[in-house]
Design an enzyme around this catalytic site. Structure first.
Site, mmCIF file in Angstrom:
data_model
loop_
_atom_site.group_PDB
_atom_site.id
_atom_site.type_symbol
_atom_site.label_atom_id
_atom_site.label_comp_id
_atom_site.label_asym_id
_atom_site.label_seq_id
_atom_site.Cartn_x
_atom_site.Cartn_y
_atom_site.Cartn_z
ATOM 1 N N LYS A 1 0.858 -1.189 0.000
ATOM 2 C CA LYS A 1 0.000 0.000 0.000
ATOM 3 C C LYS A 1 0.891 1.235 0.000
ATOM 4 C CE LYS A 1 -3.758 2.224 2.562
ATOM 5 N NZ LYS A 1 -4.609 2.135 3.772
ATOM 6 N N LYS B 1 -2.118 -1.661 -3.794
ATOM 7 C CA LYS B 1 -2.968 -0.461 -3.789
ATOM 8 C C LYS B 1 -2.074 0.768 -3.860
ATOM 9 C CE LYS B 1 -6.317 1.988 -0.888
ATOM 10 N NZ LYS B 1 -6.981 2.040 0.421
#
Length: 323
Positions: free
Chosen positions: A195, A248
């Site tokens: 992330k 992500k």
């Protein structure tokens, strides 16, 4: 070889041929649909920076999940926004918290739909950070027990998958241990292993009301320039017990998705995040692009890069187009 023998255009000359030889295909079953659930009744509050997406009270979240299920979308990802926030994020792990209640209601109405619970404190803290603050900084180890409590209460409410998004070191192992301790050994963990500290999260912060009140998240989310670190994070989370791995954002990190896919044998999930969605919507509303066509092209690129599943705000409209 003589030029006329090899003519790749032969397999492109009509739609049936093109579809028959297509290497990467999309289906509604590839999607996970995020929902933002808020306290109250009969609330459907549009999110200004995310056209078509709203904050939803529980009964509207159930209705939205039913629509997704009817279109063949197999799972929803829940984010909860409580009325009360405090420094400890106590509503995140309250047994009657907003996300726990939403999980129960959706599972009651749709037993066959998978409910994924996002586990993080940022929507629940008054300072907007993903963990406990000590000395002006996010305290990694002090945060782990609270994340584990949230994971347990969500799983006990009926969540099928636990998805920690906080990026604290060691949180997968802590959550796995906590779930196993209460006999929830069959609940899988989808780790936000990779992330990045990204500008693509801007609209999400409005939707989840989770903008940090000071500083930023660069001390725990990854630097956008790093890919070897992504592979290290992936390896560590799998060692700690992650059953699935997430990357992500997606669109600017297709190379990372590909590298992670080559690295691991577990399912890889990509999050097509809020600004990736909003840019398409804004350009389409201005008549600059064919929104539907670009949406499907972007989703195809994410899957082609190596993602098995895609978390996307486009899930309903894409599922309708794909039939």
């Amino acid at each position: 070889m003589a030029y006329p023998i090899h003519r790749p255009r032969r397999l492109r000359r009509n739609a049936v041929l093109r579809e028959m030889v297509r290497e990467t295909t999309l289906a509604p079953s590839d999607f996970i649909y995020p929902l933002f659930v808020v306290e109250g009744r009969d609330i459907r509050r549009p999110i200004g920076s995310m056209p078509g997406i709203s904050n939803l009270s529980v009964e509207h979240a159930v209705a939205e999940a039913k629509q997704a299920h009817a279109l063949g979308v197999p799972a929803v990802l829940l984010f909860g926004i409580p009325n009360h926030k405090d420094a400890q994020g106590s509503q995140a792990y309250a047994r009657e918290g907003i996300v726990q209640r939403a999980i129960r209601e959706i599972k009651s109405a749709l037993p066959d739909m998978l409910v994924v619970a996002d586990v993080c404190l940022c929507e629940y803290t008054d300072h907007g950070h993903c963990g406990i603050i000590e000395g002006g900084h996010v305290a990694n180890d002090a945060t782990l027990p609270l994340l584990s409590q949230m994971a347990v209460t969500c799983a006990q409410a009926g969540a099928d998958i636990i998805a920690p998004s906080d990026m604290m070191d060691g949180r997968v192992a802590s959550i796995r241990s906590a779930l196993d301790e209460v006999k929830l050994t069959e609940v899988p963990i989808l780790s936000y292993a990779v992330k990045y500290a990204s500008a693509f999260y801007g609209p999400f912060r409005e939707a989840a009301q989770s903008t940090p009140q000071f500083g930023d998240r660069r001390t725990h989310q990854m630097d956008p320039g790093n890919v070897r670190e992504a592979l290290k994070e992936t390896d560590l989370d799998i060692e700690e017990g992650a059953d699935m791995i997430m990357v992500k954002p997606a669109l600017s990190y297709l190379d990372v998705i590909h590298r992670v896919r080559e690295r691991v044998d577990v399912p890889v999930v990509a999050y097509n995040v809020s600004a990736e969605y909003s840019m398409v919507k804004a350009a389409a509303q201005n008549g600059w692009i064919d929104g539907d066509r670009l949406m499907l092209e972007i989703l195809t690129s994410i899957k082609r890069a190596g993602s098995d599943l895609i978390i996307t705000y486009h899930a309903l409209e894409a599922a309708k187009l794909l039939g």
